[in-house]
Design a protein around this motif. Structure first.
Motif, mmCIF file in Angstrom:
data_model
loop_
_atom_site.group_PDB
_atom_site.id
_atom_site.type_symbol
_atom_site.label_atom_id
_atom_site.label_comp_id
_atom_site.label_asym_id
_atom_site.label_seq_id
_atom_site.Cartn_x
_atom_site.Cartn_y
_atom_site.Cartn_z
ATOM 1 N N GLY A 186 0.796 -1.226 0.000
ATOM 2 C CA GLY A 186 0.000 0.000 0.000
ATOM 3 C C GLY A 186 0.826 1.274 0.000
ATOM 4 O O GLY A 186 0.439 2.266 -0.623
ATOM 5 N N THR A 187 1.966 1.242 0.680
ATOM 6 C CA THR A 187 2.825 2.430 0.727
ATOM 7 C C THR A 187 3.306 2.777 -0.674
ATOM 8 O O THR A 187 3.338 3.938 -1.072
ATOM 9 C CB THR A 187 4.024 2.179 1.666
ATOM 10 N N SER A 188 3.661 1.742 -1.432
ATOM 11 C CA SER A 188 4.104 1.934 -2.815
ATOM 12 C C SER A 188 2.951 2.421 -3.693
ATOM 13 O O SER A 188 3.101 3.365 -4.474
ATOM 14 C CB SER A 188 4.670 0.623 -3.368
ATOM 15 N N SER A 193 0.755 6.305 -7.177
ATOM 16 C CA SER A 193 -0.457 6.901 -7.752
ATOM 17 C C SER A 193 -0.402 8.428 -7.661
ATOM 18 O O SER A 193 -0.802 9.135 -8.589
ATOM 19 C CB SER A 193 -1.713 6.356 -7.066
ATOM 20 N N ARG A 194 0.154 8.939 -6.551
ATOM 21 C CA ARG A 194 0.279 10.399 -6.384
ATOM 22 C C ARG A 194 1.307 10.970 -7.365
ATOM 23 O O ARG A 194 1.087 12.012 -7.979
ATOM 24 C CB ARG A 194 0.675 10.698 -4.932
ATOM 25 N N GLN A 195 2.443 10.276 -7.509
ATOM 26 C CA GLN A 195 3.497 10.735 -8.425
ATOM 27 C C GLN A 195 3.016 10.698 -9.880
ATOM 28 O O GLN A 195 3.409 11.535 -10.693
ATOM 29 C CB GLN A 195 4.746 9.851 -8.272
ATOM 30 N N THR A 196 2.168 9.720 -10.195
ATOM 31 C CA THR A 196 1.638 9.616 -11.559
ATOM 32 C C THR A 196 0.743 10.811 -11.874
ATOM 33 O O THR A 196 0.809 11.389 -12.969
ATOM 34 C CB THR A 196 0.852 8.302 -11.736
ATOM 35 N N ALA A 197 -0.093 11.192 -10.912
ATOM 36 C CA ALA A 197 -0.938 12.382 -11.097
ATOM 37 C C ALA A 197 -0.067 13.612 -11.354
ATOM 38 O O ALA A 197 -0.362 14.420 -12.249
ATOM 39 C CB ALA A 197 -1.827 12.589 -9.875
ATOM 40 N N ALA A 198 1.022 13.743 -10.585
ATOM 41 C CA ALA A 198 1.939 14.882 -10.766
ATOM 42 C C ALA A 198 2.561 14.848 -12.166
ATOM 43 O O ALA A 198 2.695 15.887 -12.824
ATOM 44 C CB ALA A 198 3.030 14.845 -9.696
ATOM 45 N N LEU A 199 2.940 13.644 -12.624
ATOM 46 C CA LEU A 199 3.525 13.481 -13.961
ATOM 47 C C LEU A 199 2.549 13.928 -15.045
ATOM 48 O O LEU A 199 2.936 14.526 -16.059
ATOM 49 C CB LEU A 199 3.919 12.016 -14.168
ATOM 50 N N LEU A 200 1.253 13.673 -14.813
ATOM 51 C CA LEU A 200 0.223 14.056 -15.784
ATOM 52 C C LEU A 200 -0.200 15.517 -15.627
ATOM 53 O O LEU A 200 -0.994 16.028 -16.419
ATOM 54 C CB LEU A 200 -1.019 13.159 -15.615
ATOM 55 N N GLY A 201 0.313 16.174 -14.564
ATOM 56 C CA GLY A 201 -0.072 17.560 -14.300
ATOM 57 C C GLY A 201 -1.497 17.681 -13.790
ATOM 58 O O GLY A 201 -2.184 18.681 -14.025
ATOM 59 N N ALA A 381 -2.702 7.268 -20.683
ATOM 60 C CA ALA A 381 -1.251 7.353 -20.537
ATOM 61 C C ALA A 381 -0.705 6.033 -19.983
ATOM 62 O O ALA A 381 -1.340 5.401 -19.142
ATOM 63 C CB ALA A 381 -0.887 8.498 -19.606
ATOM 64 N N VAL A 382 0.456 5.627 -20.464
ATOM 65 C CA VAL A 382 1.196 4.512 -19.872
ATOM 66 C C VAL A 382 2.492 5.103 -19.323
ATOM 67 O O VAL A 382 3.206 5.819 -20.041
ATOM 68 C CB VAL A 382 1.492 3.390 -20.889
ATOM 69 N N ALA A 383 2.765 4.839 -18.050
ATOM 70 C CA ALA A 383 3.887 5.502 -17.385
ATOM 71 C C ALA A 383 4.766 4.507 -16.642
ATOM 72 O O ALA A 383 4.337 3.405 -16.308
ATOM 73 C CB ALA A 383 3.362 6.561 -16.413
ATOM 74 N N VAL A 384 6.003 4.925 -16.404
ATOM 75 C CA VAL A 384 6.913 4.216 -15.507
ATOM 76 C C VAL A 384 7.259 5.196 -14.397
ATOM 77 O O VAL A 384 7.762 6.293 -14.665
ATOM 78 C CB VAL A 384 8.205 3.763 -16.224
ATOM 79 N N VAL A 385 6.938 4.839 -13.164
ATOM 80 C CA VAL A 385 7.210 5.721 -12.022
ATOM 81 C C VAL A 385 7.945 4.920 -10.954
ATOM 82 O O VAL A 385 7.364 4.025 -10.333
ATOM 83 C CB VAL A 385 5.903 6.310 -11.440
ATOM 84 N N PRO A 386 9.238 5.188 -10.742
ATOM 85 C CA PRO A 386 9.973 4.465 -9.698
ATOM 86 C C PRO A 386 9.321 4.658 -8.333
ATOM 87 O O PRO A 386 8.936 5.776 -7.970
ATOM 88 C CB PRO A 386 11.369 5.111 -9.741
#
Length: 403
Positions: A186-188, A193-201, A381-386
């Motif tokens: 869950g931590t991941s 999910s939050r970082q992906t939203a930021a990536l999409l603006g 969108a398809v994304a890679v987010v470490p």
């Protein structure tokens, strides 16, 4: 806690290991990190990297009897870098705790009652919670004056609606024995999910994401507006995707069949499904790099294992598209998700009707940065987010003790 205390030590205590990171929360920089392995064995090993000073990694081998000895050894290493556990700059210690049941939905300052509840959950997390408890008790003994915070792997998934969390078994039996889907990683999933939203603006509260956390353990989640609506792992981390050594989804009657026909005990079936199945059971390897190498040499067993892995992944992408109704992004994370371009390509291939596509050139790029790998025309969108579970634990811990 002094007003300038800005450091958080993150501890992830396993059954025979302790992973740790020391972070400065003024800017999220890592000051040190390390791992103690094979605790309780003759050849225990500690590797420590002092990032703040830019020093070389230090490694020690020799017996480390228990978690208390391990944490004292970690404290010694940190002190050698001027980052000791007695530092007034240490604000808190954040602990990864695997199972928080339904009671713990947010990061929680640990007291005796909290510890007792984590202990009460041992039957549903027998591999993980006892080690987490040991790490907490050891850290408490070393710094009894410091806030110790539990960040739960299950917490992010407690927002699942009952229709997703409940199994279709007798309600009284399920409630008596706390049988339901809890979900893990869950931590991941929260961080990614939050970082992906930021990536999409976009605002996380207005973003729907399917997160695919693919490591040796693997899980998928459907996240709507920052809240988990469904996840692939269940009562334990065994359910769901095909993993390195775990079977993932399987007809429950297989267990009865193995007991009756093969004469296997409950413990033997447990070991089979958790440690001798998944990619390892299918082809003898659980390292995706090795499996891809074998495929390139024409190995049919490796190819079949890969195909089964991808087939399951596609089923979950499709299912979670249906759960969410509208998807803004499908995101890959963790060791396999971040590094295995063929897995990402194969998982999305043929899903054009769902709005998914991967750009071969973008997918081939190796990077530690969050990035889009879909062509501009793709509807989803398809994304890679470490992923960065330690940073997420540190942020949640620091926010809580400074609230």
């Amino acid at each position: 806690m002094t007003s300038h205390a800005s450091r958080v030590l993150v501890l992830n205590s396993g059954s025979s290991s302790v992973k740790y990171q020391l972070l400065d929360m003024t800017d999220g920089t890592r000051l040190a990190l390390g791992l103690v392995e094979r605790i309780g064995e003759e050849t225990s090993r500690l590797s420590h990297t002092p990032l703040a000073s830019g020093g070389a990694k230090r490694e020690h081998e020799g017996p480390i009897a228990d978690h208390e000895a391990a944490l004292k050894a970690v404290a010694t290493e940190l002190a050698a870098d001027g980052l000791g556990l007695d530092s007034p700059e240490l604000a808190a210690i954040g602990h990864r705790v695997v199972h928080g049941g339904l009671k713990f939905t947010v990061p929680t300052v640990i007291d005796d009652a909290v510890l007792a509840e984590i202990e009460r959950l041992v039957p549903v997390a027998p591999l993980h919670n006892p080690a987490n408890i040991t790490g907490i008790r050891t850290a408490q003994a070393l710094r009894p004056d410091l806030p110790q915070v539990a960040v739960f792997d299950t917490a992010f998934h407690t927002t699942m609606p009952e229709c997703a969390a409940r199994y279709a078994i007798d309600v009284a039996t399920a409630d008596a024995h706390r049988i339901r889907r809890y979900g893990f990683h869950g931590t991941s999933h929260a961080y990614v999910s939050r970082q992906t939203a930021a990536l999409l603006g976009k605002d996380p509260a207005e973003t729907n994401v399917i997160v695919l956390h693919l490591g040796n353990g693997a899980s998928a989640s459907a996240v709507a507006g920052g809240r988990c609506m469904d996840t692939s792992m269940g009562l334990t981390p065994l359910e769901g995707l095909v993993m390195g050594t775990r079977s993932g989804d399987i007809d429950p009657a297989v267990t009865f069949h193995l007991k009756r026909v093969a004469g296997m005990s409950a413990d033997e079936i447990d070991v089979l499904l958790n440690k001798k199945s998944g990619l390892l059971g299918l082809c003898g390897d659980n390292d995706m790099r090795e499996i891809r190498r074998r495929i390139e040499e024409g190995d049919e067993r490796a190819q079949l294992a890969f195909d089964i892995y991808i087939h399951r992944l596609k089923k979950y992408i499709g299912a979670y598209t249906a759960v969410l109704g509208h998807v803004d992004a499908v995101v890959f994370t963790a060791g396999v998700g971040e590094n295995a371009a063929p897995v990402r390509e194969a998982a999305v291939a043929g899903l054009e009707e769902l709005g998914l596509a991967v750009d071969a050139g973008l997918n081939a790029v190796r990077s530690d940065a969050p990035r889009l790998i879909s062509p501009e025309y793709a509807r989803v969108a398809v994304a890679v987010v470490p992923t960065d579970e330690e940073l997420e634990i540190a942020q949640q811990t620091y926010a809580l003790v400074n609230a």
